[in-house]
Design an enzyme around this catalytic site. Structure first.
Site, PDB file in Angstrom:
ATOM      1  N   CYS A 188      -2.582   8.806   0.213  1.00  0.00           N
ATOM      2  CA  CYS A 188      -3.760   8.806  -0.064  1.00  0.00           C
ATOM      3  C   CYS A 188      -3.842   9.755  -1.852  1.00  0.00           C
ATOM      4  O   CYS A 188      -3.253  10.725  -2.032  1.00  0.00           O
ATOM      5  CB  CYS A 188      -5.621   9.098   0.022  1.00  0.00           C
ATOM      6  SG  CYS A 188      -6.463   8.607  -0.515  1.00  0.00           S
ATOM      7  N   HIS A 231      -6.007   5.694   8.491  1.00  0.00           N
ATOM      8  CA  HIS A 231      -4.955   6.985   6.894  1.00  0.00           C
ATOM      9  C   HIS A 231      -5.445   8.473   8.271  1.00  0.00           C
ATOM     10  O   HIS A 231      -6.001   8.732   8.796  1.00  0.00           O
ATOM     11  CB  HIS A 231      -5.326   7.650   6.292  1.00  0.00           C
ATOM     12  CG  HIS A 231      -5.565   6.454   5.050  1.00  0.00           C
ATOM     13  ND1 HIS A 231      -5.532   6.414   3.658  1.00  0.00           N
ATOM     14  CD2 HIS A 231      -4.844   5.093   5.106  1.00  0.00           C
ATOM     15  CE1 HIS A 231      -5.113   5.390   3.455  1.00  0.00           C
ATOM     16  NE2 HIS A 231      -4.751   4.608   3.886  1.00  0.00           N
ATOM     17  N   ASN A 287      -1.582   6.195   5.123  1.00  0.00           N
ATOM     18  CA  ASN A 287      -1.496   5.854   5.974  1.00  0.00           C
ATOM     19  C   ASN A 287      -0.962   5.983   7.428  1.00  0.00           C
ATOM     20  O   ASN A 287       0.010   6.343   7.119  1.00  0.00           O
ATOM     21  CB  ASN A 287      -0.209   4.096   5.593  1.00  0.00           C
ATOM     22  CG  ASN A 287      -0.959   3.652   4.204  1.00  0.00           C
ATOM     23  OD1 ASN A 287      -1.725   2.978   3.968  1.00  0.00           O
ATOM     24  ND2 ASN A 287      -0.250   3.733   3.043  1.00  0.00           N
ATOM     25  N   ASP A 290       1.043  -1.387  -0.285  1.00  0.00           N
ATOM     26  CA  ASP A 290       0.165   0.063   0.537  1.00  0.00           C
ATOM     27  C   ASP A 290       1.120   1.709  -0.116  1.00  0.00           C
ATOM     28  O   ASP A 290       0.278   2.008  -0.785  1.00  0.00           O
ATOM     29  CB  ASP A 290      -1.193   0.058   1.229  1.00  0.00           C
ATOM     30  CG  ASP A 290      -2.100   1.027   1.040  1.00  0.00           C
ATOM     31  OD1 ASP A 290      -2.186   2.038   0.512  1.00  0.00           O
ATOM     32  OD2 ASP A 290      -2.751   1.545   2.175  1.00  0.00           O
TER      33      ASP A 290
HETATM   34 MG    MG Z   1      -3.842   2.742   3.110  1.00  0.00          MG
END
Ligand code: MG
Length: 321
Positions: free
Chosen positions: A251, A220, A260, A26
């Site tokens: 993001c 987040h 994150n 991610d």
């Molecule tokens: Mg994430």
């Protein structure tokens, strides 16, 4: 000097937490820079060596969709896997799943959306239509004996739709469980949740019989709420928390915002609460400091930054408060 944080437990919280590290997947997926394969492998190995029990490693998606992770097979082939550590990967469909299986992966994740608009944008089909796309992937993964995590995006708010009703999220979780997912990750994709909302949703899920052990939270820090929301989730009995080493990965729908929750920030809080995670904070910080050099930019993690300042500061500097 005695190490900080001071450890003061809170009786209302779990005694141990599993951190689901998402930095290599991610995190790097949402970074501008494309990291060389060897550096990705070293990153994953260092995270495992720092004590992280789950290191989500890459994504078997189409390279043109996520060029940052186009080397998924090479990363998994190059990785020296530590005993007892899980290395899940994302798979969008059966084709991705078969590629993951060929790479000797035993934990996979599919990604769904709680809202129509994001499902359309991310998956090319709406809320109702997405489930039939996951069904064969989850079924085949279970057949292969894999664990399957269902990521659910936009659980607490959506950039196009605004508020997301909790009833909708409960429905989506039940559908993922019904398909055969062994765990669910509730994503606050744009980082807008607040602690009461988190507790409300988790209470509703408990009310329909979804066990806390099956739920992970993925916060987040866009609005600075990630740790507060994590603490709220821990109070509800949640023991799996997603985080990204160094706070990697903004993001993509909130370009200026931090993304994150940083694993270091989470570990610092858990350490202070006396909650076991198995993670060595110093080894983790050293890993993120190394990754700053790879990416050519400083980590947004508060703990990484604070430790650097502390290391540079002279003790006894007058006028500091
Ligand atoms: Mg994430």
């Amino acid at each position: 000097m005695t190490a900080l944080p001071m450890v003061v437990p809170d009786a209302g919280l779990p005694t141990s937490v599993t951190i689901w590290e998402v930095g290599p997947r991610d995190g790097l997926q949402n970074e501008q820079a494309v990291v060389p394969t060897a550096a990705k492998v070293e990153f994953i190995e260092r995270l495992a060596a720092a004590g992280l029990p789950v290191v989500e490693s890459t994504s078997f998606v189409r390279p043109d969709r996520v060029p940052q992770l186009a080397d998924a097979a090479e990363v998994m082939a190059g990785l020296r896997r530590a005993p007892g550590v899980r290395y899940p990967v994302l798979v969008p469909n059966v084709r991705g799943l078969e590629a993951a299986a060929a790479a000797e992966v035993s934990d996979v994740a599919v990604f769904a959306s709680a809202t129509d608009t994001f499902a359309e944008r991310n998956l090319g089909r709406g809320y109702e239509a997405q489930w039939e796309m996951f069904a064969p992937t989850v079924a085949r993964a279970r057949e292969l004996g894999m664990s399957v995590r269902g990521y659910l995006s936009m659980c607490f708010g959506d950039p196009w739709e605004g508020a997301v009703p909790a009833e909708r999220v409960v429905d989506a979780v039940q559908r993922l469980v019904g398909l055969g997912c062994t765990a669910i990750s509730l994503g606050d994709t744009i980082g807008v949740a607040t602690p009461g909302q988190v507790a409300d949703l988790l209470g509703r899920l408990r009310g329909v019989g979804v066990p806390a052990e099956a739920i992970g939270v993925h916060f987040h820090d866009t609005y600075g709420q990630a740790l507060a929301n994590t603490l709220a989730a821990l109070r509800c009995g949640i023991t799996t928390v997603d985080a990204s080493a160094g706070g990697l990965g903004g993001c993509p729908y909130a370009q200026s915002a931090t993304g994150n929750l940083a694993t270091e920030d989470l570990v610092y809080m858990l350490d202070g609460l006396g909650i076991r995670s198995g993670v060595d904070l110093d080894a983790l910080i050293a890993t993120s400091a190394w990754m700053e050099g790879v990416l050519g930019r400083p980590s947004p993690s508060r703990v990484v930054r604070a430790r650097r300042r502390t290391a540079q500061a002279q003790p006894g500097t007058p006028g500091r408060q």
